[in-house]
Design an enzyme around this catalytic site. Structure first.
Site, PDB file in Angstrom:
ATOM      1  N   ASP A  53       9.750 -21.487  -0.568  1.00 52.56           N
ATOM      2  CA  ASP A  53       9.326 -20.313   0.189  1.00 52.56           C
ATOM      3  C   ASP A  53       9.888 -20.428   1.596  1.00 52.56           C
ATOM      4  O   ASP A  53       9.501 -21.310   2.362  1.00 52.56           O
ATOM      5  CB  ASP A  53       7.795 -20.250   0.222  1.00 52.56           C
ATOM      6  CG  ASP A  53       7.272 -19.038   0.987  1.00 52.56           C
ATOM      7  OD1 ASP A  53       8.089 -18.223   1.436  1.00 52.56           O
ATOM      8  OD2 ASP A  53       6.048 -18.922   1.126  1.00 52.56           O
ATOM      9  N   GLY A  65       8.138  -9.227  -0.604  1.00 55.14           N
ATOM     10  CA  GLY A  65       7.247  -8.161  -0.191  1.00 55.14           C
ATOM     11  C   GLY A  65       6.480  -8.524   1.059  1.00 55.14           C
ATOM     12  O   GLY A  65       5.718  -7.718   1.586  1.00 55.14           O
ATOM     13  N   GLY A  66       6.682  -9.759   1.542  1.00 51.06           N
ATOM     14  CA  GLY A  66       6.088 -10.203   2.798  1.00 51.06           C
ATOM     15  C   GLY A  66       7.158 -10.277   3.864  1.00 51.06           C
ATOM     16  O   GLY A  66       7.971  -9.359   4.016  1.00 51.06           O
ATOM     17  N   LYS A 110     -25.347  11.485   1.219  1.00 56.24           N
ATOM     18  CA  LYS A 110     -24.433  10.487   0.653  1.00 56.24           C
ATOM     19  C   LYS A 110     -23.807   9.736   1.815  1.00 56.24           C
ATOM     20  O   LYS A 110     -23.198  10.323   2.705  1.00 56.24           O
ATOM     21  CB  LYS A 110     -23.347  11.164  -0.185  1.00 56.24           C
ATOM     22  CG  LYS A 110     -22.449  10.174  -0.916  1.00 56.24           C
ATOM     23  CD  LYS A 110     -21.414  10.900  -1.751  1.00 56.24           C
ATOM     24  CE  LYS A 110     -20.593   9.897  -2.555  1.00 56.24           C
ATOM     25  NZ  LYS A 110     -19.883   8.923  -1.718  1.00 56.24           N
TER      26      LYS A 110
END
Length: 811
Positions: A642, A678-679, A227
């Site tokens: 932003d 979240g950035g 595998k």
């Protein structure tokens, strides 16, 4: 005066074979584009767009990149004649631009607005339909005092975007028309005539999948193979060259370009070969593969099945016959070459598995010798994984937010050279007796300082430390590249082991991979780790979005959405998708939207909880929504600013900027809400009544941002230029136009730490330490309170609001 006068003045056409300076009339509905690799005084790529009878031209110093994060400098040069789009050869050294020229790409381009106006304004937005460059692109003129006209060539985030800066250039090093290298062109060698694969290129078909079992099958009817730890891949070869497809049918020919020449060397008329792409020794290492794909390092393709050979479909033939065809197709390939035959491993299956596990392999795949290729998961192929078990030292524990659970996980380590090294945390495998026993033992060994040597990852923040005396036995699948446990499960305490002597290791078996149901939606492979460093699984992601779905839908339902999909996790290939692909769940709504070129395309929109979870099932990590709902697509219901800081700027400055924007918006009559993205930045969101159109909202947002930047030029900029952004915060107003998107509230981000975008009150923002500090575990607390976005009454951009902004600008 002709726009080709400059071109003509720079060249002596008695010395150079370049075409003469001739204007041409429009020659069809499609406008051509060409990219020429040009080895002059410095190697560069000439990017040319046909318009008005000439080729507008830019010299792209580092060449085009499909990574949207790469902004490549493109210096505007003189217009060239349209005939130059067919030129490949050598310009004499003493002539202007002396050196070798290769036709690197050709095709046609599709302007998405008036090209002349775009050229004048300094922004060209277009789609390319080339042999190598495809999808949406933008050319943006930079502002500066340089004599030359500098632009930036930027790839749009779409299905043709990539994540490797130079993958496109590494993939294609020969002429798009003659197949020649730069050296061959310089030597004036004739065009290459590659071996003809003269039967039709086989189409992609669904791959055969193996069923996970506890033990390998017994008997002589099975063939066993290693595998591999890589990417499943179907190689199609025939007329038109070679194509590489992932297991889901995504064309990764550009990603696997390092395999192209070896595939083309196969002496077949046509073939469809199944196998695995790996990097590194043995059966491969996934971390090594990720690095190789980014850096262009060598890849290996292990072939293990043949579904088509020289015009004959073999899928309904037994494995033994398909194997003979595969060996025929690979005849002549070196044993240690780029394309290799996956060998059958002789012997008893249990002994084969034991040997593979001891060698550090992932496990084995067993295949029935008489089985056909069904293209689905079946028990004709069985996979048995190697799982390891070892002892680790307990050095601390993390608090739990669940009632009745004394801790969420134990922090583990091992002694290396006399020092305790962090090895990860184990949060599963406990029953109530374990909790009771461990609670008392941990309490008796409590200490204030960490016993580990070296720095610790963020997941250890807030841990309660203990004297490292207890030894736990833990099952796991493997170590990650940074030496941490993957998929650990607690199996109990070892009283017979001294903490400083733990080292024994043995193999064990574990059953995983069953589908899970979350929110009424089937989630496949819920145990697949998609945030490797944080050990967050696909099931964890689904449970997060199930928990926040109602809150997301309060502001995002019925809004068109673009999905950031990472099917293999955040360290694998991630890409944006806005049109529903084949196999996408019906729960995701479809709405026809006319694009800038006049063509209508079906976009996805969020139609309820099942649509969100259905997207997660398809590997979606991030949801980016439009600012308008589908019933009034021309009337936005929010305006988004932003606040994007330059590298090195502290978060305190971002918070101050958000507060300053809030005050200005409030003064002119528009209440707003901040959101930790979240950035690295913050969004300031203005809920709107649906009265104004996109042009009005965009113009208003641009005017406000520009005015704020002009009043405080040392703190802000309203232009994209990185040069202008140095030491400043970019007030990004560009999200306020039709088809632009912004991260949805409560969406995860595909970034280390698995941060969540969270709307805040202004008081909460003032106390916040960083914009990426919210985690999935914080959502229960957030959802127990009203969403700050729901507390603000939408307002319209009225004449009174516009007048108030004008008064502020003139004040």
């Amino acid at each position: 005066m002709s726009s080709l006068d400059t071109y003509a003045k720079k060249r002596d056409f008695t010395s150079t074979s370049e075409p003469a300076a001739e204007l041409v009339e429009a020659g069809g509905e499609r406008l051509s584009f060409v990219v020429q690799k040009h080895d002059a005084s410095r190697l560069h790529y000439d990017f040319r767009l046909e318009f008005g009878g000439v080729l507008w031209s830019w010299a792209v110093t580092k060449g085009p990149s499909t990574d949207p994060g790469e902004k490549r400098l493109a210096v505007r040069t003189e217009d060239h004649p349209v005939a130059y789009g067919d030129f490949e050869g050598t310009i004499p050294e003493k002539e202007y631009g002396g050196g070798t020229v290769m036709l690197w790409d050709q095709g046609w381009w599709e302007p998405l607005h008036d090209p002349e106006e775009g050229l004048k304004q300094g922004k060209l937005h277009f789609r390319l339909h080339g042999a190598r460059m495809e999808g949406g692109w933008t050319l943006v003129r930079m502002r500066g005092k340089e004599k030359r006209e500098n632009w930036l060539l930027i790839k749009e985030r779409d299905d043709h975007a990539g994540r490797s800066a130079d993958a496109l250039l590494n993939r294609y090093k020969n002429s798009v028309t003659t197949g020649r290298t730069m050296r061959a062109i310089a030597a004036d060698k004739p065009a290459e005539t590659p071996k003809a694969h003269d039967k039709p290129l086989p189409r992609f078909r669904k791959v055969e999948l193996a069923t996970l079992v506890d033990e390998p099958p017994e008997g002589d009817d099975w063939r066993h193979e290693a595998k591999f730890d890589g990417y499943r891949c179907l190689v199609a070869l025939g007329k038109g060259g070679v194509r590489f497809y992932t297991r889901n049918g995504k064309d990764w020919t550009d990603r696997f370009g390092a395999l192209e020449q070896a595939a083309l060397s196969l002496k077949v008329d046509a073939a469809l070969i199944d196998g695995e792409v790996i990097a590194g020794p043995g059966g491969g290492d996934f971390s090594t593969l990720q690095s190789a794909l980014k850096s262009g390092d060598p890849l290996t393709f292990y072939a293990f099945d043949c579904l088509h050979l020289d015009g004959k479909d073999l899928a309904d033939k037994p494995l033994t016959e398909r194997r003979e065809a595969l060996e025929t197709a690979l005849k002549g390939q070196p044993a240690r070459g780029t394309i290799r035959l996956s060998p059958f491993i002789e012997g008893d299956a249990a002994e084969v598995l034991e040997a593979m596990c001891k060698a550090g392999a992932e496990g084995i795949v067993s295949k029935r010798a008489d089985s056909c290729y069904s293209g689905r998961r079946s028990r004709a192929w069985l996979k048995t994984k190697c799982v390891r078990r070892a002892e680790f030292v307990i050095a601390g524990w993390s608090k739990s937010d669940k009632r009745g659970r004394p801790f969420s996980s134990l922090l583990l380590g091992s002694y290396e050279g006399g020092e305790l090294v962090y090895r990860g945390r184990v949060g599963t495998g406990y029953d109530q007796d374990d909790f009771d026993e461990l609670s008392a033992l941990l309490k008796a060994r409590a200490r204030k300082t960490s016993p580990f040597s070296g720095d610790l990852p963020s997941e250890a923040k807030g841990a309660q430390w203990v004297t490292p005396e207890l030894v736990a036995e833990v099952a796991y699948t493997e170590f990650t590249a940074d030496g941490h446990l993957r998929h650990p499960v607690y199996h109990g305490l070892r009283e017979d082991k001294d903490a400083r002597e733990v080292s024994a290791m043995s193999e064990a078996k574990v059953d995983s991979g069953d589908d899970a149901e979350v929110g009424g939606v089937r989630i496949s492979h819920p145990d697949r780790v998609v945030y490797p460093k944080d050990k967050v699984t696909k099931g964890d992601v689904a449970r997060h979005f199930d928990k926040v779905a109602d809150r997301m839908l309060e502001t995002c339902e019925d809004h068109p959405v673009s999905l950031l999909r990472c099917p293999e996790g955040i360290e694998g290939e991630c890409f944006f998708q806005r049109h529903a692909g084949k196999g996408f769940p019906e729960a995701l709504g479809r709405v026809p939207i006319e694009e800038k070129g006049g063509k209508k395309e079906d976009y996805m929109y969020l139609a309820g909880r099942e649509s969100i979870l259905g997207a997660v099932q398809m590997g979606s990590m991030e949801f980016h929504v439009w600012g308008a709902a589908r019933d009034k697509l021309d009337r936005p219901d929010r305006m988004v600013f932003d606040l994007d800081p330059d590298e090195g700027l502290g978060f305190d400055k971002v918070k101050a900027a958000a507060e300053e924007m809030r005050e200005l918006l409030s003064d002119i009559g528009l209440p707003s809400v901040p959101m930790a993205t979240g950035g690295k930045g913050v969004h300031v969101i203005v809920p709107l009544r649906r009265t104004a159109g996109w042009d009005t909202v965009k113009t208003f947002a641009q005017t406000l941002s520009t005015a704020l930047a002009e009043r405080y030029p040392d703190r802000y900029t309203a232009t994209m230029s990185k040069q202008k952004r140095k030491g400043r915060i970019f007030l990004d107003w560009l999200r306020n136009e039709k088809s632009a998107t912004a991260i949805a509230p409560y969406s995860l981000r595909a970034r280390p730490g698995a941060p969540v975008a969270v709307p805040l009150s202004w008081d909460e923002l003032a106390e916040l330490d960083k914009p990426n500090g919210f985690r999935m575990s914080d959502m229960e607390d957030r959802l127990s309170r009203p969403c700050p976005l729901s507390r603000v009454k939408p307002k319209g951009i009225s004449g009174k609001v516009v007048e108030a902004l004008e008064d502020w600008m003139n004040g």
